[in-house]
Design a protein around this motif. Structure first.
Motif, PDB file in Angstrom:
ATOM      1  N   VAL A  33       0.840  -1.200   0.000  1.00  0.00           N
ATOM      2  CA  VAL A  33       0.000   0.000   0.000  1.00  0.00           C
ATOM      3  C   VAL A  33       0.874   1.250   0.000  1.00  0.00           C
ATOM      4  O   VAL A  33       0.605   2.224  -0.716  1.00  0.00           O
ATOM      5  CB  VAL A  33      -0.938   0.005   1.220  1.00  0.00           C
ATOM      6  N   ALA A  34       1.944   1.221   0.791  1.00  0.00           N
ATOM      7  CA  ALA A  34       2.838   2.381   0.873  1.00  0.00           C
ATOM      8  C   ALA A  34       3.528   2.648  -0.462  1.00  0.00           C
ATOM      9  O   ALA A  34       3.674   3.804  -0.877  1.00  0.00           O
ATOM     10  CB  ALA A  34       3.880   2.151   1.971  1.00  0.00           C
ATOM     11  N   SER A  35       3.953   1.581  -1.141  1.00  0.00           N
ATOM     12  CA  SER A  35       4.655   1.767  -2.415  1.00  0.00           C
ATOM     13  C   SER A  35       3.724   2.259  -3.505  1.00  0.00           C
ATOM     14  O   SER A  35       4.187   2.825  -4.510  1.00  0.00           O
ATOM     15  CB  SER A  35       5.319   0.452  -2.840  1.00  0.00           C
ATOM     16  N   ALA A  36       2.412   2.057  -3.323  1.00  0.00           N
ATOM     17  CA  ALA A  36       1.461   2.538  -4.329  1.00  0.00           C
ATOM     18  C   ALA A  36       1.534   4.052  -4.474  1.00  0.00           C
ATOM     19  O   ALA A  36       1.436   4.591  -5.579  1.00  0.00           O
ATOM     20  CB  ALA A  36       0.045   2.102  -3.963  1.00  0.00           C
ATOM     21  N   GLY A  37       1.705   4.743  -3.341  1.00  0.00           N
ATOM     22  CA  GLY A  37       1.816   6.198  -3.412  1.00  0.00           C
ATOM     23  C   GLY A  37       3.044   6.639  -4.180  1.00  0.00           C
ATOM     24  O   GLY A  37       2.991   7.572  -4.990  1.00  0.00           O
ATOM     25  N   ALA A  38       4.172   5.957  -3.955  1.00  0.00           N
ATOM     26  CA  ALA A  38       5.396   6.285  -4.690  1.00  0.00           C
ATOM     27  C   ALA A  38       5.219   5.996  -6.177  1.00  0.00           C
ATOM     28  O   ALA A  38       5.709   6.746  -7.037  1.00  0.00           O
ATOM     29  CB  ALA A  38       6.565   5.477  -4.123  1.00  0.00           C
ATOM     30  N   LEU A  39       4.510   4.904  -6.499  1.00  0.00           N
ATOM     31  CA  LEU A  39       4.244   4.576  -7.902  1.00  0.00           C
ATOM     32  C   LEU A  39       3.388   5.651  -8.558  1.00  0.00           C
ATOM     33  O   LEU A  39       3.634   6.047  -9.702  1.00  0.00           O
ATOM     34  CB  LEU A  39       3.550   3.218  -7.983  1.00  0.00           C
ATOM     35  N   GLN A  40       2.383   6.141  -7.836  1.00  0.00           N
ATOM     36  CA  GLN A  40       1.527   7.184  -8.382  1.00  0.00           C
ATOM     37  C   GLN A  40       2.323   8.459  -8.663  1.00  0.00           C
ATOM     38  O   GLN A  40       2.170   9.075  -9.723  1.00  0.00           O
ATOM     39  CB  GLN A  40       0.392   7.480  -7.399  1.00  0.00           C
ATOM     40  N   SER A  42       5.535   8.720  -9.209  1.00  0.00           N
ATOM     41  CA  SER A  42       6.466   8.485 -10.307  1.00  0.00           C
ATOM     42  C   SER A  42       5.750   8.511 -11.655  1.00  0.00           C
ATOM     43  O   SER A  42       6.264   9.071 -12.638  1.00  0.00           O
ATOM     44  CB  SER A  42       7.168   7.136 -10.102  1.00  0.00           C
ATOM     45  N   ALA A  43       4.559   7.909 -11.706  1.00  0.00           N
ATOM     46  CA  ALA A  43       3.811   7.902 -12.965  1.00  0.00           C
ATOM     47  C   ALA A  43       3.437   9.307 -13.388  1.00  0.00           C
ATOM     48  O   ALA A  43       3.534   9.674 -14.571  1.00  0.00           O
ATOM     49  CB  ALA A  43       2.557   7.031 -12.812  1.00  0.00           C
ATOM     50  N   MET A  44       3.001  10.123 -12.438  1.00  0.00           N
ATOM     51  CA  MET A  44       2.604  11.487 -12.768  1.00  0.00           C
ATOM     52  C   MET A  44       3.797  12.350 -13.157  1.00  0.00           C
ATOM     53  O   MET A  44       3.693  13.235 -14.003  1.00  0.00           O
ATOM     54  CB  MET A  44       1.845  12.106 -11.597  1.00  0.00           C
ATOM     55  N   ASN A  45       4.953  12.081 -12.538  1.00  0.00           N
ATOM     56  CA  ASN A  45       6.137  12.896 -12.812  1.00  0.00           C
ATOM     57  C   ASN A  45       6.838  12.514 -14.106  1.00  0.00           C
ATOM     58  O   ASN A  45       7.371  13.373 -14.817  1.00  0.00           O
ATOM     59  CB  ASN A  45       7.137  12.779 -11.658  1.00  0.00           C
ATOM     60  N   HIS A  46       6.866  11.214 -14.437  1.00  0.00           N
ATOM     61  CA  HIS A  46       7.714  10.745 -15.534  1.00  0.00           C
ATOM     62  C   HIS A  46       6.959  10.196 -16.739  1.00  0.00           C
ATOM     63  O   HIS A  46       7.540  10.086 -17.819  1.00  0.00           O
ATOM     64  CB  HIS A  46       8.665   9.656 -15.018  1.00  0.00           C
ATOM     65  N   LEU A  47       5.697   9.834 -16.578  1.00  0.00           N
ATOM     66  CA  LEU A  47       4.964   9.216 -17.691  1.00  0.00           C
ATOM     67  C   LEU A  47       3.860  10.113 -18.237  1.00  0.00           C
ATOM     68  O   LEU A  47       3.211   9.742 -19.211  1.00  0.00           O
ATOM     69  CB  LEU A  47       4.352   7.881 -17.233  1.00  0.00           C
ATOM     70  N   ASP A  48       3.641  11.239 -17.623  1.00  0.00           N
ATOM     71  CA  ASP A  48       2.586  12.138 -18.076  1.00  0.00           C
ATOM     72  C   ASP A  48       2.860  12.602 -19.509  1.00  0.00           C
ATOM     73  O   ASP A  48       3.919  13.167 -19.801  1.00  0.00           O
ATOM     74  CB  ASP A  48       2.484  13.350 -17.145  1.00  0.00           C
ATOM     75  N   GLY A  55      -0.548  10.935 -16.905  1.00  0.00           N
ATOM     76  CA  GLY A  55       0.187  10.108 -15.947  1.00  0.00           C
ATOM     77  C   GLY A  55      -0.707   9.198 -15.132  1.00  0.00           C
ATOM     78  O   GLY A  55      -0.365   8.045 -14.864  1.00  0.00           O
ATOM     79  N   TRP A  56      -1.903   9.710 -14.749  1.00  0.00           N
ATOM     80  CA  TRP A  56      -2.795   8.881 -13.941  1.00  0.00           C
ATOM     81  C   TRP A  56      -3.322   7.689 -14.740  1.00  0.00           C
ATOM     82  O   TRP A  56      -3.611   6.635 -14.175  1.00  0.00           O
ATOM     83  CB  TRP A  56      -3.941   9.711 -13.385  1.00  0.00           C
ATOM     84  N   ARG A  57      -3.417   7.833 -16.083  1.00  0.00           N
ATOM     85  CA  ARG A  57      -3.832   6.694 -16.901  1.00  0.00           C
ATOM     86  C   ARG A  57      -2.744   5.621 -16.924  1.00  0.00           C
ATOM     87  O   ARG A  57      -3.044   4.418 -16.870  1.00  0.00           O
ATOM     88  CB  ARG A  57      -4.151   7.139 -18.322  1.00  0.00           C
ATOM     89  N   TRP A  58      -1.485   6.037 -16.994  1.00  0.00           N
ATOM     90  CA  TRP A  58      -0.375   5.078 -16.946  1.00  0.00           C
ATOM     91  C   TRP A  58      -0.344   4.341 -15.609  1.00  0.00           C
ATOM     92  O   TRP A  58       0.020   3.166 -15.542  1.00  0.00           O
ATOM     93  CB  TRP A  58       0.956   5.800 -17.188  1.00  0.00           C
ATOM     94  N   GLN A  59      -0.735   5.048 -14.567  1.00  0.00           N
ATOM     95  CA  GLN A  59      -0.784   4.406 -13.247  1.00  0.00           C
ATOM     96  C   GLN A  59      -1.741   3.212 -13.268  1.00  0.00           C
ATOM     97  O   GLN A  59      -1.421   2.127 -12.771  1.00  0.00           O
ATOM     98  CB  GLN A  59      -1.240   5.414 -12.209  1.00  0.00           C
ATOM     99  N   SER A 167       2.349   7.662   1.086  1.00  0.00           N
ATOM    100  CA  SER A 167       3.297   6.548   1.245  1.00  0.00           C
ATOM    101  C   SER A 167       3.962   6.594   2.610  1.00  0.00           C
ATOM    102  O   SER A 167       4.146   5.553   3.256  1.00  0.00           O
ATOM    103  CB  SER A 167       4.365   6.598   0.148  1.00  0.00           C
ATOM    104  N   TYR A 168       4.347   7.795   3.049  1.00  0.00           N
ATOM    105  CA  TYR A 168       4.961   7.930   4.375  1.00  0.00           C
ATOM    106  C   TYR A 168       4.007   7.431   5.470  1.00  0.00           C
ATOM    107  O   TYR A 168       4.420   6.718   6.389  1.00  0.00           O
ATOM    108  CB  TYR A 168       5.323   9.391   4.651  1.00  0.00           C
ATOM    109  N   ILE A 169       2.733   7.836   5.360  1.00  0.00           N
ATOM    110  CA  ILE A 169       1.746   7.469   6.378  1.00  0.00           C
ATOM    111  C   ILE A 169       1.577   5.956   6.438  1.00  0.00           C
ATOM    112  O   ILE A 169       1.568   5.351   7.514  1.00  0.00           O
ATOM    113  CB  ILE A 169       0.401   8.164   6.091  1.00  0.00           C
ATOM    114  N   ASN A 170       1.444   5.325   5.276  1.00  0.00           N
ATOM    115  CA  ASN A 170       1.272   3.872   5.256  1.00  0.00           C
ATOM    116  C   ASN A 170       2.538   3.132   5.670  1.00  0.00           C
ATOM    117  O   ASN A 170       2.457   2.057   6.272  1.00  0.00           O
ATOM    118  CB  ASN A 170       0.841   3.417   3.859  1.00  0.00           C
ATOM    119  N   SER A 171       3.697   3.705   5.368  1.00  0.00           N
ATOM    120  CA  SER A 171       4.963   3.052   5.752  1.00  0.00           C
ATOM    121  C   SER A 171       5.103   2.933   7.263  1.00  0.00           C
ATOM    122  O   SER A 171       5.749   2.007   7.756  1.00  0.00           O
ATOM    123  CB  SER A 171       6.150   3.842   5.185  1.00  0.00           C
TER     124      SER A 171
END
Length: 222
Positions: A33-40, A42-48, A55-59, A167-171
């Motif tokens: 669950v925590a890594s999902a936030g980091a994935l989101q 990253s997708a918005m920053n690099h795949l948009d 980016g949210w579609r790539w997510q 991600s921090y909160i879930n970690s």
């Protein structure tokens, strides 16, 4: 997936082993669950904009690929209980005989569903009482509450910071998932569980007051 996984784990493990393994399994679930936030983020920053997609579609495309991989694992590799699992992929018959013998004095072997078992299950009060508690738990616990709050104050939490902080909160739950099960095995369930609920009461008090410093409010989300 949690109920099925715990049934499988409890079929292969003795009670003392189960506490440790369930904590480890729970920690990895929280890490997912925590890594999902980091994935989101990253997708918005690099795949948009890649291939004309936001980016949210790539997510969601990445999530679908991961989910399909888990589906294939479940179909081909997820074991049954020792009593029902046959030689298949990961295990041969000798492995299953060893698994059955190792826990035969500790674990109740699940039986096949019958009409009698169906009636006995649905005529017990525990089923309805525990189901009600589970429903009430989810009525007061909303996993996206921190994200909703952070989106209302974009001056402090820009778009990608929302998912990063989530991600921090879930970690923060990873350590608790590893710590609480062995404490329950040693002290019994009541003491560690009640101590953990004190943190929930703290969060509830902060949210009811609400007009507190932002750092205090964020600590309640943790």
């Amino acid at each position: 997936s949690f109920p099925v996984t715990y049934v499988i784990l409890s079929s292969y493990l003795t009670p003392s082993e189960l506490f440790k393994r369930c904590g480890f399994y729970g920690a990895w679930a929280v890490a997912g669950v925590a890594s999902a936030g980091a994935l989101q983020s990253s997708a918005m920053n690099h795949l948009d904009g890649l291939a004309g997609l936001a980016g949210w579609r790539w997510q969601f495309i990445i999530d679908a690929a991961i989910t399909f991989g888990i589906f294939l694992y479940g179909v081909f590799l997820f074991p049954g209980t020792p009593a029902s699992c046959k030689e298949f992929m990961l295990f041969d018959e000798d492995d299953m005989i060893f698994a059955r013998k190792r826990v035969e004095n500790y674990v109740n072997v699940p039986e096949r569903w019958t009409l009698k078992m169906f009636k006995e299950t649905f005529s017990t009060w525990q089923l309805y009482a525990c189901s009600l508690l589970w429903v009430l738990h989810h009525k007061v616990w909303y996993s996206n509450s921190a994200q909703l709050y952070m989106k209302t104050v974009p001056q402090y939490f820009p778009k990608t910071a929302v998912t990063t902080w989530d991600s921090y909160i879930n970690s923060s739950g990873i350590g608790f998932a590893l710590l609480i099960p062995p404490l329950c095995a040693y002290y019994g369930k009541m003491v560690p569980v009640n101590i953990s609920y004190l943190t929930a009461f703290y969060a509830a008090i902060v949210f009811v007051i609400w007009d507190v410093p932002r750092n205090v409010l964020m600590s309640a989300f943790f």
